[in-house]
Design an enzyme around this catalytic site. Structure first.
Site, PDB file in Angstrom:
ATOM      1  N   GLU B  60      55.808  11.540  25.265  1.00 50.62           N
ATOM      2  CA  GLU B  60      54.507  11.744  24.622  1.00 50.62           C
ATOM      3  C   GLU B  60      53.428  10.852  25.219  1.00 50.62           C
ATOM      4  OE1 GLU B  60      57.352  11.557  22.923  1.00 50.62           O
ATOM      5  OE2 GLU B  60      57.471  13.483  21.901  1.00 50.62           O
ATOM      6  N   HIS B 129      59.592  14.425  10.602  1.00 49.05           N
ATOM      7  CA  HIS B 129      59.130  15.717  11.132  1.00 49.05           C
ATOM      8  C   HIS B 129      58.272  16.471  10.117  1.00 49.05           C
ATOM      9  CE1 HIS B 129      62.443  14.917  13.921  1.00 49.05           C
ATOM     10  NE2 HIS B 129      61.923  15.800  14.732  1.00 49.05           N
TER      11      HIS B 129
END
Lengths: 320, 323
Positions: B60, B129
């Site tokens: 990321e 998540h």
């Protein structure tokens, strides 16, 4: 290496400019004329100049908190740099960035950076832009031995290697991450060894030798422009000043500093140029005088420049 | 106007902008042949190829860092961060680099990047998540924060985000991907910073974002049966925030309920409440009510997740307490 006499003199003058810019910055800071943090590049001049000498218009550079030398080597304007250090409206960043955030987009200079190791993925992105457009440009990232422990190094080098990006990662190993000696902050001697983890070339050179740096960068830039991907170059060097101005440098000895001063990158180039007959002692003195004048003009420009308008505080947070 | 899903609307916006502007490209984890973890980028790889739809390693930091560098160098990257929860991995690149470069450099840089990411609970995806972290980004000067609730808004706002010269955090709610709605075909933009009144009413103003807009609209149906008409306002953008539409509504209703899926403490709802108190205290006829998730990570078990999430009943109760 095929540097003309004119080019050699130009590179030498840039090194002298960096030295004098920084010596004056140190004095101005000590006198309380420059606010904030200042990280000086004295002692590392050969690295910036040797790398940058291989770049063209359209190439990109991601710099560091110790970025004055990089911008001068790229052709930055010392007037605008001093004005920024002084926090003036006429500075590179209109007084909103300071030493750690000087950028010059017209030179592809994507900024000094206050976050250690942050430039690595930025340079990968700029290199991607060059490849995407097919414009034959390259991107160079400077970073220190301290930054070489950041995760950004791993992610950026991995990405650059799989995408064969035209990037050159230049580690300025000045032996210290702030106060921590390299032997304490990593279990390797050569940062260049890390290149093997990405299947890319890694080369370690004497960062105080302009010609060694130039040749390593020349090869890396050639590889990048040919589409052969990134290179990691480690330049072993030393900062004469502390991490920042005001750093008491209790973590190193005077003997070590004196030993590195004997390896002064500028004196080494000077000797070489004298030996090659590129210039004489008198011509060298004239270069120092010429630079001194330019530096003084830069400082005067900064001192005589207006402060930023307080009405502009909220300008440039967003593009319209 | 055809009815398509939120996911298809986002896909259409990406496709149309990539056709229109060769500088627009997509990068992220599994966005290529795989079509994205939720399928949002399906078909783009086939049309635009690996040069413009780039699979990245699970990195990321590199995804956003490289996007910022490419944007500074003149491209318009549209990176995808698969789950908003992963934004912590690339936060420096967002809040210290992308957000600040223009200001730090005296206005001499622009960073036109649109970071797409999926927020929200409801899938049993648990604590790492499922989060809604929009308040983090709305707090950072230099970022724009967009949070669409309908397919049409998703399309129009994504097109505007990609065309915007500032860094935009574009937050998609993962439980909305399958929701359908009418969406204009072809060129369609919605200006960033313009709220939308999703339902008009005169008894109370309910400001809601993302999934909570749908919960608020459901609550409005129930309340209407009891004679209570609520006005549901979706800010759509948290930064810039359309204060005027909210204040005008409160002027009409005198009552304000704010609903967010995010943890209530320190959330964006508090900012809206504070803004209304500061700029429209005299408009209020009752205390402001805020609804948000409790101060706990998102739980896994379905029954716990259901209790955790603000729902229609919470909104009905809050509205009734102020009207």
């Amino acid at each position: 290496m095929t540097l003309s006499k004119e080019r050699l003199l130009e590179l030498y003058k840039k090194m002298v400019t960096i030295r004098q810019f920084e010596e004056n910055a140190a004095e101005l800071f000590a006198n309380g004329e420059i606010p904030g943090f200042v990280h000086l590049y004295i002692g590392e001049e050969a690295t910036a100049v040797g790398v940058m000498a291989n770049l063209e218009a359209g190439d990109y550079i991601a710099s560091t908190h110790r970025g004055h030398g990089h911008l001068i080597a790229r052709g930055g304007d010392v007037k605008l740099m001093y004005a920024e250090l002084f926090g003036r409206k006429t500075g590179y960043c209109k007084g909103k960035g300071g030493s750690m955030h000087i950028a010059d987009m017209s030179l592809g200079f994507l900024g000094a950076n206050g976050i250690v190791g942050a430039g690595l993925p930025l340079a990968a992105g700029a290199a991607f832009a060059c490849k995407y457009r097919g414009d034959n440009g390259v991107a160079v990232c400077f970073f220190g031995d301290g930054a070489s422990n950041r995760g950004t190094l791993h992610e950026a080098l991995n990405l650059a290697s799989i995408w064969k990006l035209p990037a050159i990662f230049v580690c300025e190993n000045n032996m210290y991450g702030i106060s921590m000696r390299q032997e304490h902050h990593q279990n390797i001697k050569d940062v260049a060894d890390r290149a093997s983890a990405y299947g890319i070339p890694g080369i370690s050179v004497d960062g105080n030798d302009l010609f060694a740096v130039y040749e390593a960068a020349e090869e890396a830039v050639k590889r990048a422009r040919q589409g052969d991907g990134p290179t990691l170059i480690e330049c072993k060097t030393y900062r004469w000043r502390g991490h920042f101005e005001g750093d008491p440098t209790v973590y190193r000895t005077d003997e070590e500093l004196e030993a590195w001063k004997k390896k002064d990158p500028i004196k080494r180039v000077k000797k070489r140029l004298l030996d090659m007959g590129v210039f004489t002692e008198e011509e060298d003195m004239a270069i120092w005088e010429e630079v001194k004048k330019e530096i003084q003009e830069g400082i005067e420009f900064a001192k005589n420049s207006p402060l930023p308008d307080e009405a502009d505080l909220l300008e440039d947070v967003y593009c319209d | 106007m055809p009815e398509i899903t939120y996911l298809e609307a986002i896909n259409a916006a990406l496709k149309e902008e990539m056709r229109r502007d060769p500088n627009v490209f997509i990068l992220g984890e599994d966005v290529g042949i795989f079509g994205g973890c939720f399928g949002v980028t399906q078909g783009l790889y086939d049309e635009f190829g690996p040069e413009r739809v780039l699979d990245t390693p699970i990195s990321e930091t590199a995804i956003i860092g490289a996007s910022v560098g490419a944007a500074a160098a003149g491209l318009r990257p549209v990176p995808e961060i698969m789950f908003m929860d992963f934004m912590g991995v690339c936060l420096d690149e967002i809040f210290n680099q992308a957000a600040k470069m223009r200001y730090m450099f005296g206005g001499r840089a622009k960073i036109p990047i649109t970071v797409r990411t999926a927020c929200g609970a409801g899938l049993g995806a648990a604590a790492q998540h499922s989060q809604s972290l929009e308040a983090w980004f709305a707090h950072i000067p230099g970022l724009k924060v967009v949070m669409p609730s309908t397919p049409a808004d998703a399309k129009g706002l994504l097109v505007s985000s990609i065309r915007d010269d500032n860094p935009v955090i574009f937050i998609e709610h993962k439980m909305l991907y399958g929701v359908s709605g009418t969406v204009p075909e072809g060129e369609y933009t919605i200006p960033l910073g313009k709220a939308d009144i999703k339902r008009e009413g005169s008894d109370a103003t309910v400001v809601a974002t993302a999934m909570m807009v749908h919960k608020a609209l459901a609550a409005a149906e129930t309340l209407a049966e009891e004679g209570i008409e609520i006005e549901v306002i979706d800010p759509r953008c948290l930064q810039p925030l359309d204060k005027d539409t909210i204040l005008q509504s409160v002027e009409k209703t005198g009552r304000l309920v704010i609903v967010q899926e995010a943890v209530k403490f320190g959330g964006f709802g508090g900012e809206i409440a504070a803004m209304v108190v500061e700029e429209g205290f005299d408009l209020l006829d009752a205390p402001i009510k805020r609804i948000g998730a409790p101060f706990a990570p998102v739980p896994f078990a379905t029954n716990l997740e259901n209790v955790y999430l603000p729902g229609e009943e919470d909104i009905i109760e809050a509205v009734k307490s102020v009207v």
